[in-house]
Design a protein around this motif. Structure first.
Motif, PDB file in Angstrom:
ATOM      1  N   TYR A  56       0.850  -1.190   0.000  1.00  0.00           N
ATOM      2  CA  TYR A  56       0.000   0.000   0.000  1.00  0.00           C
ATOM      3  C   TYR A  56       0.883   1.238   0.000  1.00  0.00           C
ATOM      4  O   TYR A  56       2.076   1.174   0.320  1.00  0.00           O
ATOM      5  CB  TYR A  56      -0.928   0.025   1.227  1.00  0.00           C
ATOM      6  N   GLY A  74      -4.184  -2.257  -4.002  1.00  0.00           N
ATOM      7  CA  GLY A  74      -4.903  -3.007  -5.023  1.00  0.00           C
ATOM      8  C   GLY A  74      -4.411  -2.728  -6.430  1.00  0.00           C
ATOM      9  O   GLY A  74      -3.640  -1.794  -6.665  1.00  0.00           O
ATOM     10  N   GLY A  78      -7.868  -2.176 -11.430  1.00  0.00           N
ATOM     11  CA  GLY A  78      -9.077  -2.626 -10.765  1.00  0.00           C
ATOM     12  C   GLY A  78     -10.105  -1.505 -10.670  1.00  0.00           C
ATOM     13  O   GLY A  78      -9.772  -0.320 -10.772  1.00  0.00           O
ATOM     14  N   LYS A  99      -7.483  -7.734   2.143  1.00  0.00           N
ATOM     15  CA  LYS A  99      -6.992  -8.644   1.101  1.00  0.00           C
ATOM     16  C   LYS A  99      -8.111  -9.022   0.149  1.00  0.00           C
ATOM     17  O   LYS A  99      -7.910  -9.093  -1.065  1.00  0.00           O
ATOM     18  CB  LYS A  99      -6.367  -9.885   1.731  1.00  0.00           C
ATOM     19  N   ALA A 102      -9.175  -5.765  -1.884  1.00  0.00           N
ATOM     20  CA  ALA A 102      -8.168  -5.286  -2.838  1.00  0.00           C
ATOM     21  C   ALA A 102      -7.853  -6.300  -3.925  1.00  0.00           C
ATOM     22  O   ALA A 102      -7.027  -6.025  -4.803  1.00  0.00           O
ATOM     23  CB  ALA A 102      -6.881  -4.917  -2.092  1.00  0.00           C
ATOM     24  N   LYS A 103      -8.520  -7.435  -3.912  1.00  0.00           N
ATOM     25  CA  LYS A 103      -8.231  -8.470  -4.915  1.00  0.00           C
ATOM     26  C   LYS A 103      -8.559  -7.988  -6.316  1.00  0.00           C
ATOM     27  O   LYS A 103      -7.775  -8.189  -7.250  1.00  0.00           O
ATOM     28  CB  LYS A 103      -9.015  -9.743  -4.584  1.00  0.00           C
ATOM     29  N   ASN A 104      -9.714  -7.351  -6.472  1.00  0.00           N
ATOM     30  CA  ASN A 104     -10.144  -6.895  -7.794  1.00  0.00           C
ATOM     31  C   ASN A 104     -10.412  -5.395  -7.863  1.00  0.00           C
ATOM     32  O   ASN A 104     -10.917  -4.911  -8.868  1.00  0.00           O
ATOM     33  CB  ASN A 104     -11.421  -7.641  -8.213  1.00  0.00           C
ATOM     34  N   HIS A 105     -10.105  -4.680  -6.795  1.00  0.00           N
ATOM     35  CA  HIS A 105     -10.409  -3.248  -6.743  1.00  0.00           C
ATOM     36  C   HIS A 105      -9.165  -2.416  -6.430  1.00  0.00           C
ATOM     37  O   HIS A 105      -8.257  -2.869  -5.730  1.00  0.00           O
ATOM     38  CB  HIS A 105     -11.475  -2.960  -5.681  1.00  0.00           C
ATOM     39  N   ARG A 106      -9.175  -1.204  -6.947  1.00  0.00           N
ATOM     40  CA  ARG A 106      -8.170  -0.206  -6.572  1.00  0.00           C
ATOM     41  C   ARG A 106      -8.728   0.520  -5.357  1.00  0.00           C
ATOM     42  O   ARG A 106      -9.750   1.218  -5.440  1.00  0.00           O
ATOM     43  CB  ARG A 106      -7.944   0.773  -7.724  1.00  0.00           C
ATOM     44  N   ILE A 107      -8.084   0.376  -4.229  1.00  0.00           N
ATOM     45  CA  ILE A 107      -8.609   0.849  -2.952  1.00  0.00           C
ATOM     46  C   ILE A 107      -8.171   2.281  -2.648  1.00  0.00           C
ATOM     47  O   ILE A 107      -6.997   2.642  -2.813  1.00  0.00           O
ATOM     48  CB  ILE A 107      -8.126  -0.064  -1.801  1.00  0.00           C
TER      49      ILE A 107
END
Length: 314
Positions: A56, A74, A78, A99, A102-107
């Motif tokens: 991060y 992420g 994403g 976790k 943030a797997k498929n997203h931009r956090i």
């Protein structure tokens, strides 16, 4: 509202106001009284943030009302996802969920600026309208378009406020035990420990507060628990919660976004009435009660919550 509820809220307001006014800042900071207290808290924040255990970056951006602190994680490609934490919890609270999120997203996890955290307020306490302006300045800075929001407790109230204003391009919304959003807190007796912790902070009262809001306080990381305790011990009383009132029928009806509402079956903030009102007035809504979970459902039943969020967003 019944006379009893009005009286209880008046007493709560006066108690918090009295506590806040009795503290005189020794240096220029809206939240903390001394530099020593602030540094101790920030040290605990940094340790808790490491619980994310994923790559991060932390960024500070200047806004009309002070510095906004954002944690970004992420995949860059994403879909954008904004995280709004609960009261005094900061963005570090997402450590059991990050976790999965943030797997498929931009956090973009944003620290609220009127309480402990790394965002800093340089103006007077903000009105609801100014809170909306502040968040939209952040969204504009990062060019966020058609983004999702996952929001907990007080963050859920803010996410609902943002959706009603329609000054942004929010897509899907997840509300995790949103405070004061669909109904007033009616279990005042059970939440008294939180008030007493604010007025007279101690490790003993803190332990009682955790048991009130969590069905599994033993799951809370000691590192995060320390940060959360210092937020209550050192920070000036947070009276902004008192300005939060449930949204009207028409306001809720105006929200056309897909919304997921999750509450714990032992939540002291929400109840079946919350879900019933959400189902009645939100146009595109899914609701779910999480078993064996309290207000801190993201910790109490993190896997169930993570899976429910992932299914809804993906």
């Amino acid at each position: 509202m019944t006379p009893t509820k009005i009286f209880v809220r008046l007493v709560l307001f006066l108690a918090l106001a009295s506590c806040a006014s009795s503290k005189k800042a020794k240096f220029e900071d809206y939240v903390f009284e001394t530099k020593t207290e602030k540094q101790a808290y920030l040290n605990s924040y940094d340790k808790a943030l490491k619980l994310w255990d994923i790559p991060y970056t932390e960024e500070n951006i200047q806004t009309s009302f002070g510095t906004a602190h954002i944690i970004i994680a992420g995949p860059k490609n994403g879909k954008d996802l904004v995280l709004l934490h609960g009261m005094d919890a900061t963005s570090t609270m997402w450590y059991p969920n990050i976790k999965s999120l943030a797997k498929n997203h931009r956090i973009y996890a944003i620290d609220f600026l009127m309480e402990p955290g790394k965002s800093t307020l340089t103006a007077k306490p903000l009105s609801s309208e100014e809170i909306v302006i502040w968040y939209n300045e952040i969204f504009k800075h990062y060019k966020l378009k058609k983004f999702d929001i996952v929001a907990a407790s007080r963050g859920g109230w803010i996410a609902t406020l943002l959706a009603i204003q329609k000054e942004d391009s929010i897509d899907k919304i997840v509300l995790l035990s949103p405070a004061q959003t669909f109904k007033f807190i009616d279990k005042m007796g059970k939440t008294t420990t939180a008030l007493m912790l604010k007025l007279f902070p101690s490790e003993k009262k803190f332990g009682k507060t955790l048991k009130t809001f969590s069905t599994h306080p033993e799951k809370i990381s000691p590192i995060y628990k320390r940060q959360f305790y210092l937020a209550n011990k050192y920070a000036k009383s947070n009276s902004s919660m008192l300005k939060m009132t449930p949204f009207s029928d028409d306001e809720l009806k105006s929200i056309t976004n897909p919304v997921l509402v999750l509450i714990g079956d032992k939540d002291v903030i929400n109840s079946d009435e919350s879900l019933e009102r959400a189902e009645k007035y939100l146009i595109h809504v899914k609701t779910k009660k999480i078993p064996d979970a309290g207000h801190f459902l993201t910790i109490d039943q993190s896997k169930i919550v993570n899976d429910a969020i992932a299914d809804f967003l993906n």
